[in-house]
Write an enzyme that holds these catalytic residues in place. Structure first.
Site, PDB file in Angstrom:
ATOM      1  N   TYR A  56       0.829  -1.203   0.000  1.00  0.00           N
ATOM      2  CA  TYR A  56       0.000   0.000   0.000  1.00  0.00           C
ATOM      3  C   TYR A  56       0.865   1.256   0.000  1.00  0.00           C
ATOM      4  CZ  TYR A  56      -3.510  -3.412   1.594  1.00  0.00           C
ATOM      5  OH  TYR A  56      -4.326  -4.499   1.729  1.00  0.00           O
ATOM      6  N   HIS A 141       0.101 -12.373   1.599  1.00  0.00           N
ATOM      7  CA  HIS A 141      -0.665 -11.431   0.794  1.00  0.00           C
ATOM      8  C   HIS A 141      -0.749 -11.880  -0.666  1.00  0.00           C
ATOM      9  CE1 HIS A 141      -1.398  -6.840  -0.062  1.00  0.00           C
ATOM     10  NE2 HIS A 141      -2.491  -7.567  -0.189  1.00  0.00           N
TER      11      HIS A 141
END
Length: 330
Positions: A56, A141
């Site tokens: 992010y 992830h």
């Protein structure tokens, strides 16, 4: 705000989780002050679970979240981050990271790495960016194309880090339900972050993953409850699963909205509360980029929803008969 145990672990998460991709400049820029205000507003609303990732904003989300939480008592909140992408510096690089969705300078590149060495490095880098000495939950992830390496190398390394006290719990975070179910079957994973696959419009997580998680004592955090925006504001041009929603889905979302309005309930409130009908679900995660969004999410989650609303959705075929729905929240 109510807190729930995350599966069989000692980790307890607030029912509403703060998704920190937005303060990593997802799609558009957010200032440092706006990011700090968003975290503060969520805290004031009772949120005590915060989720981030190196992905992010090329580390920006982790740095901002760590700074925003620095003065909070460490035992008062739960923080999760993720492994699988190593950030490599790119000296002299120009341009931005918008091709990957973030309005930040392209000062790093992402390198997929689910090796044991890569996982340990990823956690060390995250701890440095966050300014912490431990992480409550580490998720694998998006290992969609790296399943074997994630199972054979990354997961065992996370177990070692958990034994060392650097991690509190191990999870997998994905936009699909099938591979997480394999992790639940084949490992002693603690948690699943399931994005977009258990919502008012998409219950694919119920086919195998959620019942299996409940049976094995694995906690589930549900993300993407608005399905990329369609359930937040259904209208032509709205997005579903990161693409423009087809007409039949827009129509279905508008029908859901109409039923909710008849019962005096915003569609956003029903979308946020719906996942808690399943006993495996401990928290819902909402991407948040401003104080106003943080306040709205908390208000929507706490909105009273009558049982008659869920009954009508079933009667009209907008929810399958066998899908569990929540008890009434006063």
């Amino acid at each position: 705000m109510r807190e729930n145990p995350l599966g069989r672990t000692t980790v307890r998460v607030s029912e509403l989780a703060f998704g920190a991709a937005g303060i990593g400049n997802l799609f558009t820029e957010v200032s440092d002050d706006q990011a700090a205000q968003a975290v503060a507003a969520a805290w004031d609303a009772g949120v005590r679970y915060f989720d981030t990732a190196p992905h992010y904003g090329l580390g920006l989300s982790e740095r901002r979240l760590g700074a925003a939480l620095r003065e909070r008592p460490r035992d008062a909140y739960v923080l999760s981050t993720k492994v699988g992408r190593i950030l490599e510096p790119t000296p002299g690089a120009h341009g931005d990271d918008l091709a990957d969705g973030f309005a930040v300078p392209a000062a790093h590149r992402r390198r997929w790495d689910f090796s044991a060495e890569g996982v340990r490095r990823s956690i060390e880098d995250s701890l440095n960016r966050l300014g912490l000495d431990r992480i409550d939950i580490a998720y694998l992830h998006d290992p969609d194309d790296h399943a074997e390496q994630a199972l054979d190398q990354a997961y065992p390394e996370l177990e070692r880090l958990r034994a060392e006290g650097i991690l509190g719990a191990i999870g997998v975070g994905m936009n699909q339900a099938e591979l997480p179910a394999r992790f639940v079957r084949d490992t002693d994973i603690d948690a699943v972050l399931l994005a977009g696959r258990y919502s008012l419009l998409d219950q694919r997580g119920l086919a195998e993953l959620l019942p299996l998680a409940a049976e094995r004592g694995v906690g589930v955090v549900v993300g993407g409850v608005f399905n990329s925006g369609l359930l937040a504001d259904p209208k032509p041009g709205a997005t579903f699963d990161y693409a423009t929603a087809p007409g039949e889905l827009i129509d279905r979302a508008l029908q859901l909205k109409a039923v909710c309005e008849r019962h005096g309930v915003p569609l956003r409130a029903a979308a946020l509360r719906f996942p808690f009908g399943h006993p495996a679900v401990a928290s819902v995660l909402v991407g948040t980029r401003s104080a106003a969004e943080a306040v709205d999410a908390a208000e929507m989650l706490n909105h009273r929803i009558p049982q008659a609303l869920w009954a009508e959705l079933r009667e009209r075929g907008l929810l399958p008969i066998g899908v569990p729905t929540p008890g009434e929240v006063e």
